[in-house]
Design an enzyme around this catalytic site. Structure first.
Site, PDB file in Angstrom:
ATOM      1  N   HIS A  90      45.314  47.236  31.879  1.00 30.65           N
ATOM      2  CA  HIS A  90      44.564  45.983  31.814  1.00 30.65           C
ATOM      3  C   HIS A  90      43.113  46.282  32.203  1.00 30.65           C
ATOM      4  O   HIS A  90      42.772  47.431  32.501  1.00 30.65           O
ATOM      5  CB  HIS A  90      45.173  44.894  32.698  1.00 30.65           C
ATOM      6  CG  HIS A  90      45.132  45.167  34.167  1.00 30.65           C
ATOM      7  ND1 HIS A  90      45.851  46.184  34.771  1.00 30.65           N
ATOM      8  CD2 HIS A  90      44.458  44.559  35.186  1.00 30.65           C
ATOM      9  CE1 HIS A  90      45.633  46.183  36.072  1.00 30.65           C
ATOM     10  NE2 HIS A  90      44.776  45.215  36.355  1.00 30.65           N
ATOM     11  N   HIS A  92      40.923  45.176  34.716  1.00 28.69           N
ATOM     12  CA  HIS A  92      40.264  45.145  36.022  1.00 28.69           C
ATOM     13  C   HIS A  92      39.574  46.485  36.277  1.00 28.69           C
ATOM     14  O   HIS A  92      40.088  47.549  35.916  1.00 28.69           O
ATOM     15  CB  HIS A  92      41.262  44.817  37.124  1.00 28.69           C
ATOM     16  CG  HIS A  92      41.600  43.359  37.189  1.00 28.69           C
ATOM     17  ND1 HIS A  92      42.696  42.882  37.862  1.00 28.69           N
ATOM     18  CD2 HIS A  92      40.979  42.270  36.667  1.00 28.69           C
ATOM     19  CE1 HIS A  92      42.736  41.554  37.756  1.00 28.69           C
ATOM     20  NE2 HIS A  92      41.699  41.168  37.033  1.00 28.69           N
ATOM     21  N   ASP A  94      39.036  48.518  38.679  1.00 28.93           N
ATOM     22  CA  ASP A  94      39.642  49.646  39.385  1.00 28.93           C
ATOM     23  C   ASP A  94      40.557  50.456  38.474  1.00 28.93           C
ATOM     24  O   ASP A  94      40.974  51.559  38.818  1.00 28.93           O
ATOM     25  CB  ASP A  94      40.388  49.184  40.640  1.00 28.93           C
ATOM     26  CG  ASP A  94      41.471  48.158  40.349  1.00 28.93           C
ATOM     27  OD1 ASP A  94      41.213  47.243  39.559  1.00 28.93           O
ATOM     28  OD2 ASP A  94      42.562  48.280  40.927  1.00 28.93           O
ATOM     29  N   HIS A  95      40.831  49.934  37.292  1.00 30.06           N
ATOM     30  CA  HIS A  95      41.625  50.632  36.278  1.00 30.06           C
ATOM     31  C   HIS A  95      40.758  51.123  35.116  1.00 30.06           C
ATOM     32  O   HIS A  95      40.969  52.214  34.598  1.00 30.06           O
ATOM     33  CB  HIS A  95      42.701  49.704  35.715  1.00 30.06           C
ATOM     34  CG  HIS A  95      43.647  49.198  36.744  1.00 30.06           C
ATOM     35  ND1 HIS A  95      44.944  49.652  36.856  1.00 30.06           N
ATOM     36  CD2 HIS A  95      43.488  48.274  37.729  1.00 30.06           C
ATOM     37  CE1 HIS A  95      45.535  49.039  37.869  1.00 30.06           C
ATOM     38  NE2 HIS A  95      44.669  48.201  38.423  1.00 30.06           N
TER      39      HIS A  95
END
Length: 279
Positions: A90, A92, A94-95
């Protein structure tokens, strides 16, 4: 900003120690240096490859942190492999924050549900089967945490990479308004069916330790959501009308540092209860 974890009693049976390192015969975790109350130990970047293959896939390159991105590449090179594809569970940051730079460093395309996050690659949809160097991954739609969330079934290891849909410790946030509780409950049921029908045993989450009881974890998550929903309904009946009031009542035993994230879940719960005529 990322919204991942809200503390709760541990679901399932987490493996002891850091998630970093080999987790299954085909999956190795490279842990990003971004620990926080919301990201737990940090973001788990998953390096996947079929034993004996010279090609590897990376799931969630992680935040825009040059040292981490190069550590992922080094981990592949140390095993004699070249990264040929990256996938996002996904959007976000941090990904996905490091995805574009990761593509520059490796030349590997990035596939994602959200077209805005793709870098030279296509989408991820229900029924997609991704094969790289003999490795097989099956795309499992998992909206709820966010609208663009997916999981990845690794059948050869009886494992599923869950992104933020299921965490290794605590429970995830339904990131309202993009995330919707009804979608999230459907996604948990879909994953539970996968665990039963395909004998999936291992959860490879994006945050926290690996879990070895996939079915138990998913049943816990469903029970936990039902419990929280009942608590929110009771709080509203008791006169707590605003999301902030409900959070203060229902999440009184939770660190206030995660209350803003908990409020997103409460907003999603209130929408769900309203849509179903329960409040």
């Amino acid at each position: 900003m990322t919204y991942a974890a809200v503390p709760a009693e541990p679901p399932g049976r987490p493996r002891a120690g850091s998630p970093a390192g080999p987790a299954t015969p085909r999956a190795t975790c490279v842990l990003a240096p971004n620990p926080s109350a919301m990201t737990l130990d940090g973001t788990n970047t998953w390096l996947l490859a079929e034993p004996g293959s010279a090609e590897a896939v990376v799931v969630d390159p992680g935040p825009l942190d040059e040292s981490h991105l190069r550590a992922v590449i080094a981990a592949a090179e140390e095993s004699g492999r070249r990264i040929v594809l990256a996938l996002l569970t996904h959007g976000h940051l941090d990904h996905s924050g490091g995805a574009e730079r990761f593509a520059e460093l490796t030349g590997a395309p990035v596939r994602a549900v959200d077209p805005a996050l793709r870098v030279g690659g296509g989408g991820l949809a229900a029924g997609d089967v991704i094969t790289v160097g003999g490795l097989e991954l099956r795309v499992v739609p998992a909206p709820g945490h966010t609208a663009d969330s997916v999981c990845l079934h690794l059948p050869a290891d009886r494992a599923v990479i869950t992104g933020d849909t299921v965490l290794g410790r605590g429970t995830t946030v339904v990131a309202h308004p993009d995330g919707r509780l009804g979608d999230y409950l459907d996604s948990l049921r879909r994953l539970r069916s996968l665990a039963v029908e395909e004998d999936v045993r291992t959860v490879l989450p994006a945050h926290g330790p690996v879990l070895d009881d996939a079915r138990g974890v998913l049943e816990y998550y469903l029970a936990h959501r039902a419990k929280r929903l009942a608590q929110v309904e009771t709080a509203v009946e008791a006169g707590h009308r605003t999301p902030a009031e409900v959070v203060a009542h229902v999440y009184a035993d939770v660190d206030r540092a995660v209350w803003p994230a908990a409020e997103l879940s409460v907003r999603a719960q209130l929408d769900y209860l309203s849509e179903h005529g329960l409040i």
